[in-house]
Design an enzyme around this catalytic site. Structure first.
Site, PDB file in Angstrom:
ATOM      1  N   CYS A   1      -7.111  -0.532   5.261  1.00 13.14           N
ATOM      2  CA  CYS A   1      -7.958   0.383   4.509  1.00 13.14           C
ATOM      3  C   CYS A   1      -9.412   0.032   4.782  1.00 13.14           C
ATOM      4  O   CYS A   1      -9.768  -1.143   4.775  1.00 13.14           O
ATOM      5  CB  CYS A   1      -7.652   0.231   3.021  1.00 13.14           C
ATOM      6  SG  CYS A   1      -8.602   1.329   1.966  1.00 13.14           S
TER       7      CYS A   1
ATOM      8  N   HIS B   1      -1.198   7.121   1.138  1.00 16.04           N
ATOM      9  CA  HIS B   1      -2.266   6.120   1.027  1.00 16.04           C
ATOM     10  C   HIS B   1      -3.558   6.764   0.512  1.00 16.04           C
ATOM     11  O   HIS B   1      -4.170   6.276  -0.428  1.00 16.04           O
ATOM     12  CB  HIS B   1      -2.483   5.452   2.397  1.00 16.04           C
ATOM     13  CG  HIS B   1      -3.608   4.466   2.426  1.00 16.04           C
ATOM     14  ND1 HIS B   1      -3.419   3.130   2.705  1.00 16.04           N
ATOM     15  CD2 HIS B   1      -4.950   4.618   2.220  1.00 16.04           C
ATOM     16  CE1 HIS B   1      -4.598   2.508   2.654  1.00 16.04           C
ATOM     17  NE2 HIS B   1      -5.536   3.391   2.376  1.00 16.04           N
ATOM     18  N   GLU B   2      -3.932   7.884   1.141  1.00 14.07           N
ATOM     19  CA  GLU B   2      -5.172   8.552   0.740  1.00 14.07           C
ATOM     20  C   GLU B   2      -5.032   9.188  -0.638  1.00 14.07           C
ATOM     21  O   GLU B   2      -5.972   9.175  -1.429  1.00 14.07           O
ATOM     22  CB  GLU B   2      -5.595   9.602   1.774  1.00 14.07           C
ATOM     23  CG  GLU B   2      -5.812   9.077   3.204  1.00 14.07           C
ATOM     24  CD  GLU B   2      -6.743   7.884   3.294  1.00 14.07           C
ATOM     25  OE1 GLU B   2      -7.619   7.734   2.424  1.00 14.07           O
ATOM     26  OE2 GLU B   2      -6.569   7.078   4.236  1.00 14.07           O
TER      27      GLU B   2
ATOM     28  N   HIS C   1      -5.815   6.874  -3.390  1.00  9.17           N
ATOM     29  CA  HIS C   1      -7.250   6.668  -3.619  1.00  9.17           C
ATOM     30  C   HIS C   1      -7.799   7.643  -4.661  1.00  9.17           C
ATOM     31  O   HIS C   1      -8.745   7.324  -5.369  1.00  9.17           O
ATOM     32  CB  HIS C   1      -8.038   6.867  -2.313  1.00  9.17           C
ATOM     33  CG  HIS C   1      -8.083   5.657  -1.428  1.00  9.17           C
ATOM     34  ND1 HIS C   1      -8.624   4.459  -1.828  1.00  9.17           N
ATOM     35  CD2 HIS C   1      -7.680   5.467  -0.149  1.00  9.17           C
ATOM     36  CE1 HIS C   1      -8.548   3.585  -0.824  1.00  9.17           C
ATOM     37  NE2 HIS C   1      -7.973   4.162   0.208  1.00  9.17           N
TER      38      HIS C   1
HETATM   39 CO    CO Z   1      -7.596   3.332   2.051  1.00  7.28          CO
END
Ligand code: CO
Length: 173
Positions: free
Chosen positions: A87, A129-130, A133
């Site tokens: 990341c 993953h995004e 966030h």
């Molecule tokens: Co990331």
């Protein structure tokens, strides 16, 4: 745009929905430039100081970037897989993460049109993953406490702003 690092509160906050208009598109385009500059494959709003549901993804430099607004992760497969993740907000940290193999997503594209897709493979992984966030979740939240303890020193360094220069593009040093 500069990258926000682990320890910055914005990475732990839930993002707001956006209206897909010229202003939002401008931010997304700027995020693509940051993605290129930092050699990333995906970037979410909080990673550039925007608490907004904006994500850009570009798996290969020769690809067109994918703009994702107001992402919804609707459903996950029961089958899981293990892929190593990194990341831009956690420079130098790479860990294997277990996640569902497939994911059902909805999002708006650059013209505001809604998409409804079943993703698998690397795309399913990057979207998750995004997507995390946007809700203040980082990939290190998915690893075991034992493994996380082994990262303590590295994490403390990032939190204190001691970022290894090799991870910062020359123009941002
Ligand atoms: Co990331």
């Amino acid at each position: 745009m500069q990258i926000t690092y682990y320890g910055n509160d914005i990475l732990r906050q839930e993002c707001k929905d956006v209206v897909v208009d010229g202003n939002t598109l401008k931010k997304a385009e700027e995020m693509v430039r940051a993605l290129d500059k930092y050699n990333g494959i995906g970037l979410a709003g909080p990673q550039v100081g925007l608490s907004e549901k904006i994500i850009v993804i570009r798996l290969n430099p020769e690809d067109e970037p994918i703009f994702i607004f107001n992402l919804r992760l609707i459903d996950y497969s029961e089958e899981k897989n293990v892929i190593e993740e990194g990341c831009l907000s956690l420079p130098g940290i790479y860990e294997k993460v277990v996640r569902p193999e497939k994911v059902h997503v909805k999002y708006q594209d650059a013209s505001g049109e809604w998409h409804d897709k079943e993703l698998e493979g690397i795309m399913a992984r990057v979207f998750q993953h995004e997507g995390d966030h946007l809700y203040g979740v980082l990939f290190i939240d998915h690893i075991s406490a034992v493994k996380k303890r082994l990262l303590k020193k590295k994490l403390d360094n990032i939190r204190k702003g001691n970022i290894d220069i090799e991870f910062i593009p020359e123009e941002d040093r």
